[in-house]
Write a protein that holds these residues in place. Structure first.
Motif, PDB file in Angstrom:
ATOM      1  N   ALA A  28       0.838  -1.196   0.000  1.00  9.68           N
ATOM      2  CA  ALA A  28       0.000   0.000   0.000  1.00  9.68           C
ATOM      3  C   ALA A  28       0.875   1.248   0.000  1.00  9.68           C
ATOM      4  N   ALA A  29       0.321   2.341  -0.494  1.00 10.70           N
ATOM      5  CA  ALA A  29       1.072   3.594  -0.509  1.00 10.70           C
ATOM      6  C   ALA A  29       1.415   4.047   0.902  1.00 10.70           C
ATOM      7  N   GLU A  30       0.495   3.787   1.847  1.00 10.17           N
ATOM      8  CA  GLU A  30       0.737   4.127   3.241  1.00 10.17           C
ATOM      9  C   GLU A  30       0.318   2.959   4.120  1.00 10.17           C
ATOM     10  N   THR A  31       1.118   2.657   5.121  1.00 12.36           N
ATOM     11  CA  THR A  31       0.791   1.583   6.060  1.00 12.36           C
ATOM     12  C   THR A  31       0.787   2.117   7.486  1.00 12.36           C
ATOM     13  N   TYR A  32       0.163   1.335   8.377  1.00  8.54           N
ATOM     14  CA  TYR A  32      -0.019   1.751   9.758  1.00  8.54           C
ATOM     15  C   TYR A  32       0.806   0.871  10.694  1.00  8.54           C
ATOM     16  N   THR A  33       1.152   1.424  11.828  1.00 13.79           N
ATOM     17  CA  THR A  33       1.919   0.700  12.837  1.00 13.79           C
ATOM     18  C   THR A  33       1.022  -0.317  13.550  1.00 13.79           C
ATOM     19  N   PHE A  34       1.544  -1.537  13.760  1.00 13.30           N
ATOM     20  CA  PHE A  34       0.762  -2.556  14.456  1.00 13.30           C
ATOM     21  C   PHE A  34       1.662  -3.453  15.296  1.00 13.30           C
ATOM     22  N   VAL A  35       1.034  -4.140  16.250  1.00 15.04           N
ATOM     23  CA  VAL A  35       1.742  -5.088  17.109  1.00 15.04           C
ATOM     24  C   VAL A  35       1.725  -6.454  16.429  1.00 15.04           C
ATOM     25  N   HIS A  36       2.902  -6.944  16.105  1.00 14.53           N
ATOM     26  CA  HIS A  36       3.047  -8.191  15.355  1.00 14.53           C
ATOM     27  C   HIS A  36       3.290  -9.345  16.328  1.00 14.53           C
ATOM     28  N   THR A  37       2.228  -9.852  16.926  1.00 14.03           N
ATOM     29  CA  THR A  37       2.258 -11.110  17.654  1.00 14.03           C
ATOM     30  C   THR A  37       2.077 -12.229  16.626  1.00 14.03           C
ATOM     31  N   VAL A  38       2.014 -13.493  17.084  1.00 17.27           N
ATOM     32  CA  VAL A  38       1.790 -14.593  16.133  1.00 17.27           C
ATOM     33  C   VAL A  38       0.592 -14.275  15.252  1.00 17.27           C
ATOM     34  N   TYR A  39      -0.478 -13.849  15.896  1.00 11.13           N
ATOM     35  CA  TYR A  39      -1.670 -13.384  15.197  1.00 11.13           C
ATOM     36  C   TYR A  39      -1.769 -11.879  15.462  1.00 11.13           C
ATOM     37  N   PRO A  40      -1.338 -11.041  14.506  1.00  4.05           N
ATOM     38  CA  PRO A  40      -1.279  -9.590  14.745  1.00  4.05           C
ATOM     39  C   PRO A  40      -2.552  -9.073  15.393  1.00  4.05           C
ATOM     40  N   CYS A  41      -2.393  -8.222  16.437  1.00  3.91           N
ATOM     41  CA  CYS A  41      -3.527  -8.026  17.335  1.00  3.91           C
ATOM     42  C   CYS A  41      -4.068  -6.605  17.435  1.00  3.91           C
ATOM     43  N   ILE A  42      -3.279  -5.559  17.218  1.00  4.05           N
ATOM     44  CA  ILE A  42      -3.822  -4.196  17.310  1.00  4.05           C
ATOM     45  C   ILE A  42      -2.936  -3.253  16.510  1.00  4.05           C
ATOM     46  N   ASN A  43      -3.585  -2.239  15.892  1.00  2.00           N
ATOM     47  CA  ASN A  43      -2.796  -1.229  15.192  1.00  2.00           C
ATOM     48  C   ASN A  43      -3.032   0.148  15.801  1.00  2.00           C
ATOM     49  N   GLU A  44      -2.373   1.133  15.245  1.00  2.00           N
ATOM     50  CA  GLU A  44      -2.383   2.471  15.834  1.00  2.00           C
ATOM     51  C   GLU A  44      -3.744   3.160  15.751  1.00  2.00           C
ATOM     52  N   TYR A  45      -4.681   2.638  14.962  1.00  2.71           N
ATOM     53  CA  TYR A  45      -6.015   3.220  14.847  1.00  2.71           C
ATOM     54  C   TYR A  45      -7.059   2.434  15.651  1.00  2.71           C
ATOM     55  N   GLN A  46      -6.607   1.632  16.581  1.00  2.00           N
ATOM     56  CA  GLN A  46      -7.489   0.846  17.452  1.00  2.00           C
ATOM     57  C   GLN A  46      -8.304  -0.204  16.696  1.00  2.00           C
ATOM     58  N   LEU A  47      -7.764  -0.721  15.633  1.00  2.10           N
ATOM     59  CA  LEU A  47      -8.300  -1.938  15.028  1.00  2.10           C
ATOM     60  C   LEU A  47      -7.652  -3.099  15.758  1.00  2.10           C
ATOM     61  N   ALA A  48      -8.451  -4.038  16.283  1.00  6.00           N
ATOM     62  CA  ALA A  48      -7.902  -5.113  17.106  1.00  6.00           C
ATOM     63  C   ALA A  48      -8.571  -6.441  16.778  1.00  6.00           C
ATOM     64  N   MET A  49      -7.855  -7.536  17.014  1.00  3.43           N
ATOM     65  CA  MET A  49      -8.355  -8.868  16.680  1.00  3.43           C
ATOM     66  C   MET A  49      -7.954  -9.900  17.724  1.00  3.43           C
ATOM     67  N   GLY A  50      -8.856 -10.875  17.937  1.00  2.00           N
ATOM     68  CA  GLY A  50      -8.533 -12.122  18.605  1.00  2.00           C
ATOM     69  C   GLY A  50      -8.664 -13.243  17.582  1.00  2.00           C
ATOM     70  N   GLU A  51      -8.161 -14.430  17.914  1.00  2.00           N
ATOM     71  CA  GLU A  51      -8.151 -15.526  16.934  1.00  2.00           C
ATOM     72  C   GLU A  51      -8.414 -16.859  17.602  1.00  2.00           C
ATOM     73  N   THR A  52      -9.053 -17.770  16.848  1.00  2.00           N
ATOM     74  CA  THR A  52      -9.167 -19.158  17.268  1.00  2.00           C
ATOM     75  C   THR A  52      -9.395 -20.040  16.044  1.00  2.00           C
ATOM     76  N   THR A  53      -8.634 -21.113  15.939  1.00  2.00           N
ATOM     77  CA  THR A  53      -8.767 -22.051  14.823  1.00  2.00           C
ATOM     78  C   THR A  53     -10.020 -22.900  15.025  1.00  2.00           C
ATOM     79  N   ILE A  54     -10.843 -23.011  13.981  1.00  2.00           N
ATOM     80  CA  ILE A  54     -12.133 -23.696  14.124  1.00  2.00           C
ATOM     81  C   ILE A  54     -12.274 -24.916  13.228  1.00  2.00           C
ATOM     82  N   GLY A  55     -11.282 -25.222  12.407  1.00  2.00           N
ATOM     83  CA  GLY A  55     -11.298 -26.467  11.642  1.00  2.00           C
ATOM     84  C   GLY A  55     -12.226 -26.440  10.446  1.00  2.00           C
ATOM     85  N   GLY A  56     -13.448 -26.940  10.637  1.00  2.00           N
ATOM     86  CA  GLY A  56     -14.382 -27.062   9.522  1.00  2.00           C
ATOM     87  C   GLY A  56     -14.205 -28.378   8.797  1.00  2.00           C
TER      88      GLY A  56
END
Length: 551
Positions: A129-157
């Motif tokens: 992208a022309a511009e990117t944002y700062t984020f916390v790179h855990t195994v599953y990246p979890c939050i960026n500087e604009y307060q976008l945040a995620m949790g994760e869980t593998t569900i199979g299917g």
């Protein structure tokens, strides 16, 4: 997470009388019912054959802003397994035309430090992208500087959905969108678009995605063998409700005609019909979990957590389906979520220690054995059960001692983004650990956070301080747990006491100079992190010294 490999299931038949008898959600040893999600049930026909294998890893709790005590949205994640424990802050900025982003294989989860390229394979590239944002790179990246945040869980299917045609695993999708989007809706739409264009090659995954305004529950699967693409859907969690995901597909009905509350891939219905998992003309409503999983859409963790959140609902453990989310009887805080992630079912029929009472040699009273703990190994359980059949019945607790790390994340719309987002990070067992508040405005972390614990013992690794203290506290757990729990309490008490003033000062600085505010919260998070890591090293020394004459 898929760190544990796979668990064979057995088919169980239960009687309708048992279903009615346990309608209150009670559970006892002699029901013949599901044990920690290992058994398969059919409540309608009473002979439900689940998938032959499933995953047992992460847990995620998410809450809408009207379900919380302070109006924040919350998401969380326990990364339960042998994944890397290093993390880094990936800095955003302007990028040159023609730059690309490499998409890696899953070996990045096994690397020893940030920047370690051993074993990595580049599966493909996507334009930068022309511009990117700062984020916390855990195994599953979890939050960026604009307060976008995620949790994760593998569900199979269903296995038939697996595909090797493409480049994206879930963590690589998260990595790309964390750097490019600001809201939950944008992130979900971009992940869907990228997976459809470049191909999704992972197992089924759930992401609990939030921004300061909304909370979304997102599930994605492969498109089927030898196909390139994916199938996905997302539902907005009501603002006054809390949802739980723990390694089982849970999304129910998907209404693509209600874009305010649902999003989905164009093939969400057609792929299920093509594969013979749903018929549009049958009159039976489409349910995501039923079509793409076939398993009952909850296990012990979902049941326990939802029941703790809303005991007034009197949820039934042997029900065919539980609600995806519930309105909690009492609004919850981030600290409540930390406690819920520490659940080990103490005092309930699911408590694995409930039969392990021994006589105190000094006063003759019966007490829990000092060696009893909720995470006994299979060897210990086998030994105890050989001495007394049925002494320990294994349950999959929410908190496990093999957790790599866990997160609880708050997003708050009344504060500037660098201050409003707070990641509460801790390593090892969520029941025992203190947590470090890392603000969304943080731009760097101490160097020991960039080193993983999974390869070898290292004193320059932050997570080893936690792992060592947690392991030592479990040798005589019933005697020593209060030592580590007191440290946990002291650290959290300090953090929650300090943060209001820290945030007040940071907001003042933000409106004078945003960069000064970012530096201020960065310094606070780093100072707190160093202090907690040192406290855990000291605690480990204290516990280790208890065993100078043996265990």
């Amino acid at each position: 997470m898929r760190c544990y490999g796979k668990i064979s299931l057995m088919v169980i038949t239960i009687t309708a009388a048992m279903v009615l008898a346990f309608g209150t959600g009670a559970w006892t040893r002699d029901t013949g019912g599901e044990r920690h999600g290992q058994a398969s049930l059919e409540i309608g026909s009473l002979t439900w054959q689940e998938e032959a294998e499933f995953f047992e890893g992460c847990t995620s709790i998410m809450a809408g802003r009207e379900a919380t005590t302070d109006g924040s949205t919350i998401t969380s994640h326990t990364c339960d397994g042998s994944s890397r424990t290093w993390l880094e802050i990936v800095r955003g900025g302007r990028n040159e035309p023609g730059e690309t982003v490499p998409i890696y294989n899953k070996q990045i989860k096994k690397t020893e430090f940030a920047g370690d390229t051993r074993g990595l394979e580049t599966l493909g590239e996507v334009p930068q992208a022309a511009e990117t944002y700062t984020f916390v790179h855990t195994v599953y990246p979890c939050i960026n500087e604009y307060q976008l945040a995620m949790g994760e869980t593998t569900i199979g299917g269903r296995r038939e959905l697996r595909s090797s045609e493409g480049i994206f695993s879930i963590e690589e999708l998260q990595k790309v969108v964390m750097a490019r989007t600001k809201t939950a809706r944008e992130a979900i739409r971009m992940m869907g678009d990228l997976a459809e264009e470049y191909g999704y090659i992972d197992t089924g995954e759930c992401l609990t995605v939030i921004d300061p305004e909304e909370a979304w529950f997102f599930e994605i699967f492969g498109p089927g063998k030898d196909r390139k693409g994916c199938v996905w859907a997302a539902v907005r969690i009501p603002d006054d409700e809390v949802a739980v995901s723990a390694n089982i597909p849970r999304l129910g009905e998907v209404d693509v005609n209600d874009p305010d509350n649902y999003m989905a891939s164009e093939n969400v219905y057609s792929l299920a019909e093509e594969m013979g998992w749903w018929e549009s003309g049958s009159g039976k409503p489409f349910k995501m979990w039923e079509a793409y999983s076939g398993r009952r859409p909850f296990g012990i963790r979902e049941f326990w957590l939802l029941s703790q959140l809303a005991p007034s609902l009197n949820l039934r453990y042997f029900a065919q389906e539980l609600p995806l989310s519930v309105k909690p009887d009492k609004k919850i805080s981030a600290r409540n979520v930390m406690d819920l992630l520490g659940s080990t079912y103490d005092g309930s029929d699911f408590d694995q220690c409930r039969n392990l009472y021994v006589q105190n040699g000094r006063n003759g009273k019966m007490e829990l054995s000092p060696a009893a703990n909720p995470w006994m190994s299979s060897h210990t359980r086998n030994l105890l059960n050989a001495l007394q059949p049925g002494a320990v019945e294994r349950q999959r607790t929410v908190a496990v001692n093999q957790a790599a790390y866990s997160t609880v994340i708050q997003c708050r719309d009344w504060l500037p983004d660098p201050v409003g987002g707070v990641l509460w990070l801790g390593f090892d067992c969520p029941k025992l650990i203190p947590r470090i508040p890392i603000f969304a405005g943080t731009t760097e972390l101490p160097p020991e956070f960039a080193v993983s614990a999974q390869h070898r013992f290292r004193r320059d690794c932050a997570s080893w301080a936690f792992h060592r203290a947690c392991r030592l506290s479990q040798i005589t757990y019933q005697r020593d747990k209060e030592i580590i729990l007191q440290v946990r309490k002291e650290v959290l008490d300090r953090a929650f006491a300090e943060l209001p003033e820290i945030e007040k000062e940071a907001v003042k600085l933000y409106y004078e100079d945003p960069d000064r505010a970012r530096q201020f919260v960065n310094d606070y998070s780093n100072d707190f992190a160093r202090a907690v890591v040192q406290r855990m090293w000291d605690l480990g020394d204290e516990l280790w010294s208890k065993y100078v004459r043996g265990f």
